[in-house]
Design a protein around this motif. Structure first.
Motif, PDB file in Angstrom:
ATOM      1  N   ALA A 276       0.926  -1.245  -0.108  1.00 20.22           N
ATOM      2  CA  ALA A 276      -0.159   0.196  -0.094  1.00 20.22           C
ATOM      3  C   ALA A 276       1.417   1.536  -0.164  1.00 20.22           C
ATOM      4  CB  ALA A 276      -0.730  -0.119   1.103  1.00 20.22           C
ATOM      5  N   ARG A 277       1.849   1.580   0.663  1.00 19.15           N
ATOM      6  CA  ARG A 277       2.951   2.594   0.713  1.00 19.15           C
ATOM      7  C   ARG A 277       3.545   2.594  -0.604  1.00 19.15           C
ATOM      8  NH1 ARG A 277       6.244   0.773   6.295  1.00 19.15           N
ATOM      9  NH2 ARG A 277       4.504   0.021   7.893  1.00 19.15           N
ATOM     10  N   GLU A 278       3.708   1.675  -0.981  1.00 18.43           N
ATOM     11  CA  GLU A 278       4.020   1.792  -2.436  1.00 18.43           C
ATOM     12  C   GLU A 278       4.098   2.058  -3.795  1.00 18.43           C
ATOM     13  OE1 GLU A 278       4.813  -0.835  -0.715  1.00 18.43           O
ATOM     14  OE2 GLU A 278       7.083  -0.732   0.463  1.00 18.43           O
ATOM     15  N   LEU A 279       2.926   1.843  -3.577  1.00 21.88           N
ATOM     16  CA  LEU A 279       1.549   2.266  -4.370  1.00 21.88           C
ATOM     17  C   LEU A 279       0.730   3.583  -4.062  1.00 21.88           C
ATOM     18  CD1 LEU A 279      -1.046  -1.033  -4.223  1.00 21.88           C
ATOM     19  CD2 LEU A 279       0.476   0.110  -6.424  1.00 21.88           C
ATOM     20  N   ALA A 280       1.157   4.405  -2.534  1.00 19.49           N
ATOM     21  CA  ALA A 280       0.666   5.576  -2.551  1.00 19.49           C
ATOM     22  C   ALA A 280       2.259   6.111  -2.643  1.00 19.49           C
ATOM     23  CB  ALA A 280       0.456   5.669  -1.058  1.00 19.49           C
ATOM     24  N   ASP A 283       1.758   7.254  -6.755  1.00 18.42           N
ATOM     25  CA  ASP A 283       0.966   7.776  -6.853  1.00 18.42           C
ATOM     26  C   ASP A 283       1.365   9.774  -6.984  1.00 18.42           C
ATOM     27  OD1 ASP A 283      -0.922   6.048  -7.419  1.00 18.42           O
ATOM     28  OD2 ASP A 283      -1.978   6.264  -5.627  1.00 18.42           O
ATOM     29  N   ARG A 284       2.405   9.397  -5.695  1.00 18.13           N
ATOM     30  CA  ARG A 284       2.838  11.079  -5.339  1.00 18.13           C
ATOM     31  C   ARG A 284       4.215  11.132  -6.113  1.00 18.13           C
ATOM     32  NH1 ARG A 284       6.766  12.981  -2.959  1.00 18.13           N
ATOM     33  NH2 ARG A 284       8.416  11.235  -3.021  1.00 18.13           N
ATOM     34  N   LEU A 285       4.845  10.596  -6.979  1.00 21.03           N
ATOM     35  CA  LEU A 285       5.914  10.536  -7.252  1.00 21.03           C
ATOM     36  C   LEU A 285       5.288  10.921  -8.899  1.00 21.03           C
ATOM     37  CD1 LEU A 285       8.501   7.516  -6.773  1.00 21.03           C
ATOM     38  CD2 LEU A 285       8.468  10.573  -6.277  1.00 21.03           C
ATOM     39  N   THR A 286       3.835  10.755  -9.514  1.00 22.81           N
ATOM     40  CA  THR A 286       3.222  11.013 -10.667  1.00 22.81           C
ATOM     41  C   THR A 286       2.383  12.242 -10.629  1.00 22.81           C
ATOM     42  OG1 THR A 286       2.074   8.869 -10.549  1.00 22.81           O
ATOM     43  CG2 THR A 286       3.944   8.711 -11.672  1.00 22.81           C
ATOM     44  N   GLY A 287       1.839  12.298  -9.604  1.00 24.35           N
ATOM     45  CA  GLY A 287       0.930  12.936  -9.284  1.00 24.35           C
ATOM     46  C   GLY A 287       1.152  14.129  -8.926  1.00 24.35           C
ATOM     47  N   LEU A 423      12.122   4.506  -6.696  1.00 31.16           N
ATOM     48  CA  LEU A 423      11.498   3.708  -5.403  1.00 31.16           C
ATOM     49  C   LEU A 423      12.259   2.776  -5.062  1.00 31.16           C
ATOM     50  CD1 LEU A 423       8.671   3.222  -3.275  1.00 31.16           C
ATOM     51  CD2 LEU A 423       7.495   2.398  -5.573  1.00 31.16           C
ATOM     52  N   SER A 424      13.079   2.478  -4.619  1.00 26.49           N
ATOM     53  CA  SER A 424      13.067   1.089  -3.931  1.00 26.49           C
ATOM     54  C   SER A 424      12.493   0.386  -3.321  1.00 26.49           C
ATOM     55  CB  SER A 424      14.751   1.431  -3.139  1.00 26.49           C
ATOM     56  OG  SER A 424      15.364   2.294  -3.678  1.00 26.49           O
ATOM     57  N   LEU A 425      12.595  -0.571  -4.033  1.00 27.95           N
ATOM     58  CA  LEU A 425      11.516  -1.679  -3.290  1.00 27.95           C
ATOM     59  C   LEU A 425      11.872  -3.019  -2.665  1.00 27.95           C
ATOM     60  CD1 LEU A 425       8.170  -2.468  -3.686  1.00 27.95           C
ATOM     61  CD2 LEU A 425       9.201  -3.612  -5.469  1.00 27.95           C
ATOM     62  N   ASP A 426      11.844  -3.173  -1.341  1.00 26.39           N
ATOM     63  CA  ASP A 426      12.527  -4.457  -0.182  1.00 26.39           C
ATOM     64  C   ASP A 426      11.662  -5.099  -0.269  1.00 26.39           C
ATOM     65  OD1 ASP A 426      13.897  -5.285   1.430  1.00 26.39           O
ATOM     66  OD2 ASP A 426      13.924  -3.299   3.104  1.00 26.39           O
ATOM     67  N   VAL A 427      11.569  -6.258  -0.180  1.00 29.14           N
ATOM     68  CA  VAL A 427      11.383  -7.561   0.498  1.00 29.14           C
ATOM     69  C   VAL A 427      10.027  -6.804   1.081  1.00 29.14           C
ATOM     70  CG1 VAL A 427      12.741  -9.306   0.322  1.00 29.14           C
ATOM     71  CG2 VAL A 427      12.537  -8.077   2.486  1.00 29.14           C
ATOM     72  N   LEU A 428       9.322  -7.993   1.024  1.00 27.25           N
ATOM     73  CA  LEU A 428       7.642  -7.541   1.365  1.00 27.25           C
ATOM     74  C   LEU A 428       7.759  -7.243   3.568  1.00 27.25           C
ATOM     75  CD1 LEU A 428       5.142 -10.163  -0.053  1.00 27.25           C
ATOM     76  CD2 LEU A 428       5.101  -7.764   0.323  1.00 27.25           C
ATOM     77  N   ARG A 429       7.024  -6.864   3.763  1.00 28.31           N
ATOM     78  CA  ARG A 429       7.248  -6.130   5.178  1.00 28.31           C
ATOM     79  C   ARG A 429       6.197  -7.633   5.686  1.00 28.31           C
ATOM     80  NH1 ARG A 429       6.747  -1.082   3.530  1.00 28.31           N
ATOM     81  NH2 ARG A 429       4.022  -1.643   2.851  1.00 28.31           N
ATOM     82  N   ARG A 430       6.860  -8.249   6.822  1.00 29.66           N
ATOM     83  CA  ARG A 430       6.097  -9.457   7.639  1.00 29.66           C
ATOM     84  C   ARG A 430       4.760  -9.367   7.109  1.00 29.66           C
ATOM     85  NH1 ARG A 430       4.325 -10.425  12.696  1.00 29.66           N
ATOM     86  NH2 ARG A 430       4.564 -12.098  13.471  1.00 29.66           N
ATOM     87  N   ASP A 431       3.802  -8.815   7.267  1.00 29.99           N
ATOM     88  CA  ASP A 431       2.769  -8.628   7.810  1.00 29.99           C
ATOM     89  C   ASP A 431       1.899  -9.380   6.878  1.00 29.99           C
ATOM     90  OD1 ASP A 431       2.791  -8.253  10.891  1.00 29.99           O
ATOM     91  OD2 ASP A 431       1.556  -6.485  10.405  1.00 29.99           O
ATOM     92  N   ASP A 432       2.410  -8.350   5.078  1.00 33.84           N
ATOM     93  CA  ASP A 432       2.328  -8.817   3.764  1.00 33.84           C
ATOM     94  C   ASP A 432       2.479  -9.817   3.223  1.00 33.84           C
ATOM     95  OD1 ASP A 432       1.272  -6.159   4.486  1.00 33.84           O
ATOM     96  OD2 ASP A 432       2.741  -4.752   3.042  1.00 33.84           O
TER      97      ASP A 432
END
Length: 959
Positions: A276-280, A283-287, A423-432
Motif C-alpha cells: 500500500a505504501r509503495e502504491l501511494a 501516486d505521489r511521484l507521478t501526480g 522507488l527502492s523496493l524491499d522484500v515484503l513486510r512481515r505482515d504483508d
C-alpha cells in the motif's frame, strides 16, 4: 445476369431479382465456406474438415465434387457443357469463388466498415448496418461456430458500438439507444456497451431507465463474475449522478486516426497483497503538484517490481486517455536483451506507424517516437531494464506522459541526467508476507503463526518464492504447516545455504524444493524451457522441445503452472527470468546443453507449412523442408496466418539463438521460408533483423548460394521501403555471387529484382533488358513461376514506356501461366496491369472487368496493396464514365489502405488519381493539392513514373 449472394442472415442468392435454389444444407455449407474465404482457394482437406469434422465419409471427395457440379449448374446456367467454370473454378487441390466483392453482402459490409473507420462517416456505418439481416448463415447451424463467422459477429458488434457512439456525439440519442440495445442484447456483460446505453438513455431524457440499467448490470456482474463495475461503467453512473455534460462527449482521441489507443498492459497480478505504501508513493511521484515524467522501481530479482508496477498501472490507467505502452526489455537475458531499436519499432507500430515507414536509423526512430508522443497523455511501462542506455531512447520528449521503469539496478544515469525519481523496493513486510501466504495457502496458515513466520523467512519474503511455497503447502495437505516448514529447513541445510543471507540463494532453495517435488518428466520439461529463447511457448512447441506427445507436454505445463514455475496466459506459457536462469543452470548440470534440434525443426517445418497454405503457388520458390519426427502441425488455411503472427517473435529469437550456437543452417532456411509473409505483412523490422543474422550465418557456410539468395531478399525488403540505393547494392552483390558460383537461376532472380527496382526509378531500358533475360532463362529452364513473374514485370515496364500492345501481350501470357500453375495472386496482379493497359487505351469497360476480377481475388487476402491498386483502377474508370461520387469513394478507400500499410508508391499513385478526379469536376484547387502531394511523395522515394504523372497533371491546370 448479375449474381448476388447474401450471407448476413439466411443464405440467399439471386440472378438479377430471380431467387436461386441453392440446394440442401451440405451444398449451401460448401458455398458458404467459399464465401468466407473471400476469393481465396479452399483446399479439399479444409472443406472436408469444415463439413464433416473428424469423421468424414470415405466418399467425401466425391460428395464435394457433386455439390460443386450442382452449384455450378445453378450459379452459371448459361455456361456451355464441359466448359471451364469462371465462377467456381478448380484451383490447386480445391476451389475458389470468383464473384465481384460488391455482389456479396459480407464483402460490401467489410468494405463499408473500412471506409467508415478511415472517414468517420456515420452514414457509411449506417449503410453497413443496413446489410445485416441477422446472424451470418442463420439457416446453416453447421457454420455457426466457424472462426470466421465468429469474427464477423464480433466485427458487427464493434461496429454497432462505434455507430452508437457516433450517433450519440451527433445528438441522435434515440438511434444511439437502438444501437447500444442491440450490442448489449448480444452480450449483457459488455460494460462498454452498457455504459454507452446509459449515456444514450440519459441524453434522451430517460434517466430513470438509465439508472435501472446500471443497477441491473451491476447485479449481473456481481452474481455471474463476482466483480464490481469497471471504470467506464462507473464513470457513466457518476455522470448520471452529477448530471455531467460529458454524457454525450465523443470517445477519447486515439494516437493514430482510425486506430484505437494502445492498451498493452499485462494482466493484473491475481492475489496481489500489500505494498500500500509503495502504491501511494508511485501516486505521489507521478501526480500533482510536481509530477515526475520518469519513475524507477528498483530492487532485487523476484522482489515483485513488475507486479507492483503492473498493479499501479492498472489503477492509474484512466489518467492516460491516449493509451498505455508496455514492453519487457529482458535486460538480464544473457543472450537476447531487447535493443532500444527493436523496442522503438514495437512502440511505433503500436502507435500506428506502418512497417514500410519505419526509419532504419535508431535516432530517427527515437525522434519520430517523441513526435508521436508530443502533447499526449500516455503511460509507458518499461519492464526489466538493465541500463540507462537501454531506456534513454524510449523516453518522451515533452511533458504529459509518464514512464515507469523496473530494474534490478538503480539506474543513476536516469536520475542524474533526466530527473527520474526512484522507488527502492524491499522484500515484503512481515505482515504483508503472512497475508499473502494466507491468501494463497488458505486460512490453515493462520492456525500456526510461528510456522508461517518461519516459512516466510525461508522464502526471504520474496513474492515469487512465497507463491511457489504456498502451492507446495497445498500439495502437502493434510500435512501440518510445521512439518512442511521442517522439511524445507532440512532441505535448506542439506544444500548448505542456511547462513548465506543472500536473497538469491534463499529463493534458489525454494525453487529447488519445488523442482524436487516434480515428476521426472515435468522436471525435464522445466529444465529444457530454460534454453528456449522466446518469451512464451505453446503446447506443440513444448512437445517438440521434450520429444514427446502434445498430451505429455500439456500435462507437464499444467503441473509447472500449478507449481508457479511457469505463468499461463491463455494457451501460452511464459517463465520469470529468475526461473529461466535457474532452469538453464539445472539443464547444463544435467548435460542438456542448448536448444534441442527438434525445436528448430518444429518451428521451421510449421512455418513452411503455414507458407504453403498461404502462398501455395510459390512453394517451389522456397527451400524444401523435410517433416521432422513427431506429430505434424495442425494448421489450416484459416489458422496459418494467425500462427505466424503469434510465433513471429519466437521465430526470429530462435534464429538468433541458432546462429549463436553453431546452427547457422536454421537461420538461413527460415529467412528464405518467411520472406513473403514478412514482406506482405509489413513486418520489415523483424524481416531485416532475421535476414541480417541469416546473412552472417550464410557467409560462414561453404555454400555462397545461400548468401546470394539472402542478399536478394534484403534487396526486396529495401525496395519495399523505398531504400533504392541500399537495394541496388544488395542486388548487384547477389548478381556477382551468383556469377562466381555459376548459379544461373539465382542470377536471374537477382536480375529480375534489379529490373523491378529500375522500373520504379524510371530506368526503363535497363529494366526491360534485365527482365527479358529473366524470361528467356526461366522459359529455357522450365521455371514457369519465374517466367510468369518476369513477364508480369516486363509488361509493367512496357506499359510505363507506352508500348501498350507489347505490355498486353506480356501480361496476358503472365496471367495464363499463373492460372495454369494455380497462382491466383500472381494472376490478379497481371489482370490489374491489363486493366491499366485497357484504361490507357480508352477501353473503360474492358478495364473495369479486369479490375473487378483482380479485386475479387485480392479481397479477403493479405494482399492489401493489391486491393488498393484495384480500387484505384476502378476509380479511374469511374472518372472516365462521369461517376464522380463513386470514383471519389473508391479512391478515398484506396488512399486509406495505402496509408494504413505505409505503401508510399501507392499513395503517390492515388493522389494523382484524386487530382485527375477533382480536375474533371472543375475543383482546381483540390486537383492542385492532390498532384502536389503526389509530386512530393514521388520525389522523396524516387518514383519517376508518378513524379512525371504529377507534373503533367499540374501542367494541365489553368494558372
Amino acid at each position: 445476369m448479375t449474381l448476388r449472394i447474401q450471407v448476413l442472415g439466411p443464405m440467399r442468392a439471386w440472378h438479377d431479382d430471380e431467387p436461386i435454389v441453392l440446394g440442401p444444407p451440405a451444398q449451401r455449407t460448401l458455398l458458404g465456406l467459399l464465401v468466407l474465404a473471400g476469393g481465396q482457394p479452399v483446399g479439399l482437406p479444409g472443406l472436408i474438415d469444415a463439413i464433416w469434422g473428424d469423421d468424414p465419409p470415405a466418399s467425401a471427395v466425391n460428395v464435394i465434387q457433386t455439390h460443386v457440379k450442382r452449384l455450378r449448374r445453378v450459379l452459371e446456367p448459361s455456361r456451355a457443357p464441359h466448359s471451364r467454370s469462371e465462377l467456381l473454378p478448380y484451383l490447386g487441390d480445391g476451389y475458389h469463388l470468383v464473384v465481384p466483392p460488391d455482389r456479396i453482402d459480407l464483402l460490401r459490409f467489410r468494405r463499408l466498415l473500412r471506409r467508415a473507420a478511415d472517414t468517420g462517416a456515420t452514414e457509411t456505418l449506417s449503410e453497413a448496418m443496413a446489410l445485416w439481416q441477422g446472424q451470418p448463415f442463420a439457416d446453416l447451424p453447421q457454420l455457426a461456430g466457424h472462426p470466421r463467422v465468429r469474427s464477423i459477429v464480433a466485427e458487427h458488434r464493434a461496429a454497432l458500438a462505434r455507430l452508437g457512439a457516433a450517433l450519440l456525439a451527433a445528438g441522435q440519442a434515440g438511434r444511439a439507444i437502438a444501437a447500444f440495445e442491440e450490442v448489449t442484447a448480444a452480450d449483457p456483460l459488455d460494460e462498454a456497451g452498457q455504459a454507452g446505453l446509459i449515456r444514450a438513455l440519459a441524453a434522451a431524457g430517460r434517466r430513470a431507465q438509465a439508472f435501472a440499467t446500471f443497477h441491473t448490470v451491476r447485479r449481473r456482474l456481481a452474481d455471474e463474475l463476482g466483480v464490481d463495475p469497471g471504470a467506464e461503467l462507473t464513470a457513466a453512473h457518476q455522470d448520471l449522478l452529477t448530471e455531467d455534460a460529458r454524457a454525450s462527449a465523443p470517445a477519447r482521441p486515439s494516437v493514430a486516426a482510425g486506430r484505437p489507443a494502445p492498451a498493452e498492459l499485462p494482466a493484473d497480478v491475481p492475489g496481489f497483497t500489500g505494498r500500500a505504501r509503495e502504491l501511494a508513493e508511485l501516486d505521489r511521484l507521478t501526480g500533482p503538484p510536481d509530477p515526475t515524467m520518469i519513475a524507477i522501481v528498483s530492487g532485487t530479482a523476484g522482489v515483485g517490481k513488475t507486479a507492483l508496477a503492473t498493479r499501479w498501472a492498472h489503477r492509474a490507467r484512466d489518467r492516460f486517455p491516449d493509451g498505455q505502452l508496455y514492453i519487457d526489455l529482458r535486460g538480464y537475458d544473457p543472450e537476447q536483451p531487447v535493443s532500444p531499436e527493436a523496442a522503438l519499432a514495437r512502440f511505433l507500430r503500436s502507435l500506428g506507424l506502418p512497417g514500410e515507414q519505419m526509419p532504419a536509423d535508431a535516432e530517427e526512430r527515437a525522434a519520430l517516437y517523441r513526435s508521436l508522443l508530443d502533447r499526449r497523455r500516455m503511460l509507458v511501462l518499461l519492464d526489466n531494464a538493465a541500463s540507462a542506455g537501454q531506456v534513454r531512447p524510449l523516453l518522451p520528449g515533452s511533458a504529459g506522459s509518464v514512464v515507469v521503469v523496473t530494474s534490478r539496478d538503480g539506474l543513476p544515469g536516469l536520475v542524474v541526467r533526466h530527473g527520474a525519481r526512484r522507488l527502492s523496493l524491499d522484500v515484503l513486510r512481515r505482515d504483508d508476507a503472512l497475508a499473502l501466504l494466507r491468501r494463497l495457502a488458505g486460512e490453515g496458515v493462520a492456525g500456526d503463526p510461528a510456522a508461517a513466520d518461519e516459512l516466510a523467512a525461508h522464502c526471504a519474503r520474496l513474492p515469487l518464492a512465497l507463491r511457489i511455497a504456498a502451492e507446495l503447502v497445498h500439495r502437502r495437505a493434510p500435512a501440518t504447516l510445521a512439518s512442511v516448514v521442517g522439511e524445507l529447513a532440512d532441505h535448506r541445510g542439506r544444500l548448505g545455504l542456511l547462513s548465506t543471507g543472500d536473497p538469491h540463494s534463499d529463493i534458489a532453495v525454494v525453487f529447488s524444493w519445488s523442482y524436487r517435488d516434480l515428476p521426472s518428466g515435468a522436471a525435464r520439461t522445466f529444465r529444457l524451457l530454460g534454453h528456449h529463447p522466446g518469451t512464451d511457448v505453446d503446447v506443440p512447441a513444448v512437445a517438440a522441445l521434450i520429444g514427446g506427445t502434445r498430451e505429455q507436454a500439456r500435462e507437464h505445463l499444467e503441473l509447472l503452472a500449478g507449481s508457479h514455475l511457469v505463468q499461463r496466459g491463455g494457451d501460452r506459457f511464459g517463465m520469470h527470468d529468475l526461473l529461466r536462469a535457474y532452469a538453464r543452470d539445472l539443464a547444463l548440470k544435467a548435460g542438456e546443453a542448448g536448444l534441442p534440434r527438434a525445436v528448430l525443426d518444429f518451428y521451421l517445418h510449421t512455418a513452411a507449412t503455414a507458407m504453403d497454405l498461404l502462398y501455395p503457388a510459390e512453394r517451389g520458390r522456397r527451400p524444401h523442408v523435410p517433416q521432422p519426427p513427431g506429430p505434424p502441425p495442425v494448421l489450416r488455411d484459416t489458422t496459418a496466418l494467425a500462427w505466424l503472427d503469434a510465433e513471429r517473435a519466437n521465430l526470429v529469437a530462435t534464429a538468433v539463438h541458432a546462429v549463436a550456437h553453431g546452427q547457422e543452417w536454421y537461420a538461413v532456411q527460415l529467412a528464405q521460408v518467411l520472406l513473403r509473409y514478412l514482406e506482405s505483412g509489413g513486418h520489415y523490422t523483424d524481416a531485416v533483423a532475421l535476414h541480417e543474422h541469416a546473412l552472417r550465418a550464410a557467409e560462414s557456410l561453404p555454400d555462397p548460394r545461400g548468401a546470394a539468395q539472402l542478399r536478394i531478399n534484403l534487396g526486396v525488403l529495401h525496395v519495399q521501403q523505398a531504400r533504392y540505393e541500399e537495394a541496388g547494392a544488395e542486388l548487384q552483390r547477389a548478381v556477382e555471387l551468383a556469377r562466381e558460383v555459376g548459379d544461373t537461376l539465382v542470377r536471374v532472380r537477382a536480375l529480375g529484382n534489379l529490373g523491378h527496382l529500375y522500373q520504379w526509378q524510371g530506368r526503363y531500358a535497363e529494366a526491360a533488358r534485365f527482365l527479358g533475360e529473366v524470361v528467356a532463362v526461366a522459359r529455357h529452364s522450365g521455371d514457369r513461376a519465374g517466367e510468369a513473374r518476369g513477364l508480369g514485370n516486363l509488361g509493367q515496364v512496357r506499359l510505363r514506356q507506352g508500348r501498350h500492345e507489347d505490355a498486353a501481350r506480356d501480361l496476358r501470357a503472365s496471367a495464363a501461366i499463373c492460372h495454369d500453375i494455380g497462382d491466383a495472386i500472381g494472376e490478379a496482379y497481371a489482370l490489374l496491369y491489363l486493366g491499366h493497359v485497357e484504361s490507357s487505351s480508352g477501353r473503360s469497360a474492358e478495364a473495369a472487368d479486369h479490375y473487378e476480377r483482380a479485386l475479387s481475388v485480392f479481397a479477403g487476402t493479405a494482399e492489401v496493396a493489391g486491393t488498393a491498386y484495384a480500387l484505384d483502377g476502378l476509380g479511374g474508370v469511374d472518372v472516365l464514365r462521369g461517376e464522380h461520387r463513386r470514383a471519389e469513394d473508391r479512391l478515398g478507400e484506396a488512399l486509406a489502405l495505402f496509408r494504413r500499410i505505409g505503401e508510399r508508391a501507392g499513395e503517390a499513385r492515388v493522389s494523382n488519381s484524386l487530382g485527375a478526379a477533382a480536375a474533371s469536376t472543375g475543383r482546381l484547387a483540390d486537383a492542385r493539392a492532390h498532384h502536389l502531394s503526389a509530386l512530393r511523395i514521388a520525389g522523396e522515394i524516387g518514383f519517376r513514373y508518378e513524379q512525371s504523372r504529377a507534373e503533367k497533371g499540374l501542367a494541365g491546370l489553368p494558372a
